[in-house]
Design a protein around this motif. Structure first.
Motif, PDB file in Angstrom:
ATOM      1  N   PRO A  31      -0.899   6.773   0.742  1.00 20.31           N
ATOM      2  CA  PRO A  31      -1.469   7.405   1.936  1.00 20.31           C
ATOM      3  C   PRO A  31      -2.471   8.522   1.624  1.00 20.31           C
ATOM      4  O   PRO A  31      -3.057   9.074   2.551  1.00 20.31           O
ATOM      5  N   ASN A  87      -3.618   9.628   8.739  1.00 12.38           N
ATOM      6  CA  ASN A  87      -2.726  10.071   7.659  1.00 12.38           C
ATOM      7  C   ASN A  87      -3.301  11.286   6.918  1.00 12.38           C
ATOM      8  O   ASN A  87      -2.750  11.703   5.918  1.00 12.38           O
ATOM      9  N   PHE A 129     -11.258  -1.522   6.901  1.00 13.56           N
ATOM     10  CA  PHE A 129     -11.521  -2.893   6.456  1.00 13.56           C
ATOM     11  C   PHE A 129     -12.755  -3.480   7.122  1.00 13.56           C
ATOM     12  O   PHE A 129     -13.064  -3.152   8.271  1.00 13.56           O
ATOM     13  N   ASP A 168      -2.150  -5.372   3.331  1.00 16.01           N
ATOM     14  CA  ASP A 168      -2.841  -4.256   2.675  1.00 16.01           C
ATOM     15  C   ASP A 168      -2.891  -3.036   3.588  1.00 16.01           C
ATOM     16  O   ASP A 168      -2.832  -1.909   3.114  1.00 16.01           O
ATOM     17  N   VAL A 169      -3.000  -3.272   4.905  1.00 16.94           N
ATOM     18  CA  VAL A 169      -3.036  -2.146   5.842  1.00 16.94           C
ATOM     19  C   VAL A 169      -1.781  -1.302   5.655  1.00 16.94           C
ATOM     20  O   VAL A 169      -1.839  -0.085   5.497  1.00 16.94           O
ATOM     21  N   VAL A 170      -0.626  -1.992   5.665  1.00 16.88           N
ATOM     22  CA  VAL A 170       0.638  -1.263   5.529  1.00 16.88           C
ATOM     23  C   VAL A 170       0.751  -0.623   4.146  1.00 16.88           C
ATOM     24  O   VAL A 170       1.178   0.528   4.008  1.00 16.88           O
ATOM     25  N   ARG A 171       0.309  -1.335   3.129  1.00 11.63           N
ATOM     26  CA  ARG A 171       0.396  -0.774   1.773  1.00 11.63           C
ATOM     27  C   ARG A 171      -0.471   0.480   1.652  1.00 11.63           C
ATOM     28  O   ARG A 171      -0.071   1.474   1.063  1.00 11.63           O
ATOM     29  N   MET A 172      -1.672   0.417   2.247  1.00 12.83           N
ATOM     30  CA  MET A 172      -2.578   1.566   2.163  1.00 12.83           C
ATOM     31  C   MET A 172      -1.989   2.786   2.858  1.00 12.83           C
ATOM     32  O   MET A 172      -2.231   3.914   2.463  1.00 12.83           O
ATOM     33  N   LEU A 173      -1.231   2.539   3.926  1.00 13.55           N
ATOM     34  CA  LEU A 173      -0.681   3.670   4.675  1.00 13.55           C
ATOM     35  C   LEU A 173       0.635   4.133   4.072  1.00 13.55           C
ATOM     36  O   LEU A 173       1.335   4.942   4.653  1.00 13.55           O
ATOM     37  N   GLY A 174       0.966   3.601   2.894  1.00 11.58           N
ATOM     38  CA  GLY A 174       2.138   4.105   2.184  1.00 11.58           C
ATOM     39  C   GLY A 174       3.415   3.349   2.472  1.00 11.58           C
ATOM     40  O   GLY A 174       4.492   3.828   2.169  1.00 11.58           O
ATOM     41  N   GLY A 175       3.307   2.144   3.075  1.00 16.53           N
ATOM     42  CA  GLY A 175       4.512   1.387   3.391  1.00 16.53           C
ATOM     43  C   GLY A 175       5.035   0.629   2.186  1.00 16.53           C
ATOM     44  O   GLY A 175       4.272   0.249   1.305  1.00 16.53           O
TER      45      GLY A 175
END
Lengths: 279, 267, 264
Positions: free
Chosen positions: B93, B168, B99, A176-183
């Motif tokens: 983004p 971001n 979290f 989810d971290v990567v998904r949230m940052l647009g990955g």
């Protein structure tokens, strides 16, 4: 930012009074006592022939090993035999991990690949690798190929299982971290899957390595003209206990060194991994 | 100070000028293979630009799920989320999420964790290092760039989490019980820091917590959820106390009393 | 109601693929032998193996024993060695975890023996014990003792230090702390060792029997190779795999029951 610095913890060593008991209970002192006792016991049993003539005394083993360095045994010096075994392990180990680790990752990432591979894998998994020795001799003869094959079989299972479980046990929120940052999915795999499964993969390699030693010895005991397993079986056939025990000592040292090597490699590749006290 | 009981924003009141609008969201999902859980029921929230909204509810009231739906990580069973009038279909983004369990990458240093956002967008190394360094400084971690997460305390870890979300430059910050695992002292300090950071980097913030004091200390507006599943909206409170707020201020205590009284009914 | 039981079905493809994959695997294997892609001296087909299995239930020749006797010999050896390694290894590991003196004296011995693969002991054990039961039990004992010691040791070491300090403030002696706190909290790790040790024992049993045996499943495999009978080799391999898996399931059951007793 003082408050931040205050959050860093420090450990303070406690000082205890120094007495005779502290020496007696000192870990390193006890280790030394134990080592001396070990070699004394070994020498005693060898000298008094308590186990018949089959146990060579420590100095006999040392002389035997020193002799093997200069005088070749069955065409190879001691280092030649060490290299023969190590080479087989390296080849088998590299082939198995190059295939098994990516396959394990793919199985964990794609349910369809998993559905195809897992049943066959589960079918073959419970067979101990040593049980394959006979069939590999039937297939590949008694040359190098049959020994490498056994090592591949033996190391394949832990390599695959660990990389598979390594991916499956990743905390899903890390994705989810990567998904949230647009990955995207590819970036999730590169940035989360691979690094997060590294420690598990390395644990698999460690297990594989000890299995590989067992396999190569078993294969060399059954049929070989070089290698450390061959050295000890030759010692048995010639009834030369010093050769047997010498072979075992060398195996222990080399196996221990290879484990150290993998541990060092792991520290280099995964510096973030916390160390757990113990063995 | 005005207290507006059960002030649910309905669709008809118009949503122009709102940053985020949740329209009648409900959510069911399947857990442990066969268990269907009804987590949220008919939630409608509208958040203004640069507003600090706190979602307050006890454990197991679906507040984390609501935040994950706004983040785009979960898809609502019915209803929809609008961001600037456009429907949210996935994570992106333009929203930053902090979290509860920190979720730092243990294999990356503080710098590596913070710069991951620009890195995923393909920002060149030198540039993203500069941006990351600025936010590391903002959260007060300069000097710790090369530490690994396991070398940091809980409060420091969550600072990294906040910096990572801010780097971001998202228009909306979503924080999911970010200080839940911290001790009271550190927690209070982090709350002060949150206000300071929010005042420097003005953003729309949705902050989820189960702590009434934290909610009143931080929020412009507090939305309370009912204390059992499925989570429903219970009440909305406007908090127009001037910042910096004091926990011992009479009006603070008065509001605290009102919310405590009201929430006890739902438990 | 917030909770509700529902049925979720896997996609059809995911339910069919495992079956298809197994059928394909066995089918290819059968066809490779039927069409002599590999000569019959190298591989036996599944069908030939099943036929031999039926024959070997009652027929002792050419390897001197019926299948059940081979299996029984192997199980006997494996279990004797396994149980002995538990009896010695677990207490040793527990003591090493708590008592400095035990650790200091036992650890060098252990660390010097540990890197030697159990298989390497075979020549010595043949000298010491001949090719009977004792030699193989010794090898299996060596194989099983390593995970027992390590897991028990780590289990004790991982005891929550607060619990130990709590006991100290109540005036508990070292021995009381060891038996009342360290051992119970190490138990899950110790039970973890049961499965690992069993797997080690079973692998090394096959190794021991390949070299020094006159009955046993490993011996069946060796005889198959010597007589160039691939069906015997494959039958032996499958028997080893199945028996090992079967024992594994039993140990797993025992472990679950014991653990459930502790949690209660």
């Amino acid at each position: 930012m003082e408050a931040v610095a205050n959050e860093v913890q420090k450990t303070v060593r406690e000082k205890r009074p120094f007495t005779l008991l502290t020496i007696l209970k000192n870990r390193w002192f006890l280790y030394a006592v134990s080592m001396v006792f070990f070699f004394w016991l070994w020498d005693f049993v060898g000298e008094r022939r308590i186990l018949g003539s089959s146990l060579a005394r420590p100095h006999e083993v040392l002389i035997q090993l020193a002799d093997m360095v200069t005088n070749p045994l069955a065409g190879k010096s001691l280092f030649g035999h060490i290299w023969a075994s190590t080479q087989r392990i390296l080849i088998g180990f590299v082939i198995a991990s190059v295939v098994a680790v990516p396959l394990g990752l793919l199985m964990a990432l794609n349910p369809y690949i998993n559905a195809v591979v897992k049943p066959v894998f589960d079918l073959l998994k419970p067979m101990p690798p040593i049980a394959w020795i006979s069939i590999s001799i039937l297939w590949f003869g008694i040359g190098e190929a049959s020994k490498v094959f056994i090592i591949i079989i033996g190391t394949f299972v832990p390599c695959l299982l660990n990389s598979y479980n390594g991916v499956r046990l990743i905390e899903p929120e890390l994705y989810d971290v990567v998904r949230m940052l647009g990955g995207n999915r590819r970036q999730e795999i590169i940035n989360v899957c691979f690094p997060a499964s590294f420690p598990a993969i390395f644990a698999g390699l460690q297990i594989s390595l000890s299995i590989a030693w067992t396999c190569v010895l078993a294969a060399e005991l059954v049929s070989a003209r070089s290698g450390l397993g061959f050295v000890i079986i030759l010692g048995m056939n010639l009834a030369r206990p010093a050769l047997i025990v010498g072979g075992m000592v060398v195996i222990a040292v080399v196996a221990w060194l290879t484990t150290l090597l993998v541990t060092a490699l792991e520290k280099l590749v995964c510096p973030w991994k916390r160390e757990i006290e113990g063995m | 100070m005005s207290v507006k009981e059960s002030g649910v924003v309905s669709q008809e009141k118009g949503q122009d000028g709102y940053k985020i609008v949740c329209e009648r969201i409900s959510k069911e999902f399947i857990q442990k293979g066969t268990q269907r859980v009804h987590v949220l029921e008919d939630i409608s929230v509208a958040v203004r630009k640069n507003e600090f909204v706190v979602i307050l509810g006890p454990g197991q009231s679906g507040k984390t799920t609501l935040l994950r739906i706004i983040a785009g990580l979960e898809i609502p069973t019915t209803g929809r989320v609008l961001l600037d009038g456009r429907e949210v279909t996935g994570p992106g983004p333009d929203r930053g999420l902090v979290f509860q369990g920190y979720m730092l990458f243990p294999w990356k240093t503080v710098m590596g964790n913070v710069e991951i956002g620009p890195k995923l967008r393909g920002v060149p190394k030198k540039e993203r290092r500069e941006i990351a360094a600025r936010y590391i400084k903002l959260v007060g971690l300069d000097g710790f760039e090369n530490h690994y997460p396991h070398q940091l305390s809980g409060g420091m870890k969550q600072r990294v989490g906040i910096a990572r979300a801010y780097v971001n430059s998202p228009e909306v910050m979503l924080l999911d019980e970010p200080f839940g695992q911290l001790d009271a002292q550190t927690r209070y300090y982090m709350e002060k820091e949150t206000v300071r950071i929010w005042e420097t980097e003005r953003r729309t913030v949705i902050f989820v917590t189960n702590n009434i004091d934290e909610a009143i200390y931080l929020g412009d507006r507090i939305i309370t959820l009912q204390g059992k599943l499925p989570g429903r909206m219970h009440a909305v409170y406007e908090v127009d106390l001037p910042r910096p707020r004091e926990h011992t201020d009479m009006k603070f205590l008065e509001l605290r009393h009102i919310i405590t009284e009201a929430s006890e009914l739902t438990l | 109601m917030a909770y509700e039981e529902v049925k979720v079905k896997k996609p059809l493809a995911l339910r069919l693929l495992p079956i298809a994959s197994l059928v394909f695997f066995l089918g290819t294997w059968q066809l490779i032998v039927d069409f002599e892609v590999l000569p019959s001296s190298m591989l036996a087909s599944p069908w030939q193996v099943i036929q031999l299995f039926v024959v070997k239930l009652t027929e002792a020749n050419p390897d001197g024993a019926v299948l059940a006797r081979h299996a029984w010999t192997s199980i006997q050896e494996a279990f004797t060695g396994y149980i002995l390694s538990l009896i010695v290894g677990i207490p040793l590991g527990l003591f090493m975890g708590w008592f400095v003196v035990a650790e200091g004296l036992a650890r060098p011995f252990f660390e010097m023996i540990r890197p030697i693969p159990p298989i390497a002991w075979i020549p010595l054990t043949i000298f010491w014990f001949g090719i009977g039961l004792a030699g193989k039990v010794f090898i299996i004992w060596i194989a099983g003792i390593v995970p027992c010691v390590i897991n028990s040791y780590v289990g004790v070491r991982m005891t929550n230090p607060t619990l130990i300090q709590m006991a100290r403030t109540y005036g508990a002696t070292d021995w009381q702390i060891f038996t009342q706190i360290c051992i119970p909290s190490a138990l899950p790790m110790v039970f973890g060792a049961l499965q690992i040790a069993l797997a080690y024992c079973w692998t090394n049993l096959v190794g021991a029997e390949l070299l020094a045996a006159d009955t046993g499943l490993g011996f069946l495999i060796t005889m198959g190779r010597r007589l160039a009978r691939p069906d015997m080799v494959v039958l032996g391999m499958i028997s080893v795999g199945l028996t090992g898996a079967f024992i594994g399931v039993i140990i797993d059951r025992v472990e679950k029951r014991l653990l459930a007793g502790i949690r209660r």
